[in-house]
Design a protein around this motif. Structure first.
Motif, PDB file in Angstrom:
ATOM      1  N   UNK A 133       0.853  -1.180   0.000  1.00 30.66           N
ATOM      2  CA  UNK A 133       0.000   0.000   0.000  1.00 30.66           C
ATOM      3  C   UNK A 133       0.886   1.226   0.000  1.00 30.66           C
ATOM      4  N   UNK A 134       0.642   2.153  -0.892  1.00 27.73           N
ATOM      5  CA  UNK A 134       1.457   3.345  -1.054  1.00 27.73           C
ATOM      6  C   UNK A 134       1.277   4.295   0.139  1.00 27.73           C
ATOM      7  N   UNK A 135       2.395   4.751   0.694  1.00 29.00           N
ATOM      8  CA  UNK A 135       2.379   5.642   1.852  1.00 29.00           C
ATOM      9  C   UNK A 135       1.637   6.946   1.555  1.00 29.00           C
ATOM     10  N   UNK A 136       1.884   7.533   0.389  1.00 28.80           N
ATOM     11  CA  UNK A 136       1.215   8.799   0.029  1.00 28.80           C
ATOM     12  C   UNK A 136      -0.289   8.620  -0.048  1.00 28.80           C
ATOM     13  N   UNK A 137      -0.723   7.536  -0.649  1.00 28.47           N
ATOM     14  CA  UNK A 137      -2.151   7.270  -0.768  1.00 28.47           C
ATOM     15  C   UNK A 137      -2.762   7.043   0.610  1.00 28.47           C
ATOM     16  N   UNK A 138      -2.082   6.289   1.456  1.00 29.00           N
ATOM     17  CA  UNK A 138      -2.580   6.033   2.807  1.00 29.00           C
ATOM     18  C   UNK A 138      -2.744   7.339   3.579  1.00 29.00           C
ATOM     19  N   UNK A 139      -1.764   8.224   3.488  1.00 27.27           N
ATOM     20  CA  UNK A 139      -1.835   9.504   4.182  1.00 27.27           C
ATOM     21  C   UNK A 139      -2.974  10.352   3.623  1.00 27.27           C
ATOM     22  N   UNK A 140      -3.163  10.320   2.306  1.00 28.98           N
ATOM     23  CA  UNK A 140      -4.255  11.086   1.686  1.00 28.98           C
ATOM     24  C   UNK A 140      -5.606  10.573   2.157  1.00 28.98           C
ATOM     25  N   UNK A 141      -5.765   9.262   2.200  1.00 31.38           N
ATOM     26  CA  UNK A 141      -7.035   8.694   2.658  1.00 31.38           C
ATOM     27  C   UNK A 141      -7.331   9.157   4.082  1.00 31.38           C
TER      28      UNK A 141
END
Length: 145
Positions: free
Chosen positions: A114-122
């Motif tokens: 799971x991409x860190x940037x995507x996780x933070x955005x979610x």
């Protein structure tokens, strides 16, 4: 995995359950994502934010199922816990980054990238949604299909 996930706010379980067949669409403010297990993510996020164990949250029936079929086929609506909603609303960007990093690590331990940037955005988007819930006495829900 091909899952459609929509997090939304609604005034009651009944109102949230009413959109189970079609999704929150234009009925409620919502955020759309895909391709992760949202009910498991809700448990993992709450566990990270609050320190409660994953197993303890599952035993407490978190997240609460609001609507869906008994056989697990078809769309479902879950209610996020008040504790998770409050934790998201109170979290600053640094804390959201910490939680997303821990979540990505948990997913990696289970073999899921799971991409860190995507996780933070979610989590940042969900925090904004949780802050908007504030004084309106609405709850945050998750619709999955």
């Amino acid at each position: 995995m091909s899952t459609i996930i929509k997090f939304f706010v609604a005034p009651s379980h009944e109102a949230a359950a009413a959109v189970v067949d079609r999704g929150p669409g234009g009925a409620f403010e919502s955020l759309s994502y895909g391709n992760f297990d949202a009910d498991e993510a809700l448990i993992e996020w709450e566990s990270i934010f609050t320190g409660r164990s994953f197993e303890g949250l599952v035993a407490a029936d978190e997240p609460e199922a609001v609507a869906g079929s008994d056989d697990g086929d078809g769309p479902v609506v879950f209610a996020a816990s008040k504790a998770l909603q409050d934790a998201l609303a109170a979290a600053d960007q640094f804390r959201l980054g910490e939680v997303s990093q821990l979540w990505v690590q948990e997913r990696a331990a289970d073999g899921e990238a799971f991409d860190q940037e995507i996780a933070t955005k979610i989590l940042s988007d969900l925090a904004r949604l949780a802050r908007g819930v504030g004084g309106r006495h609405h709850r945050r829900y998750c619709w999955m299909a």
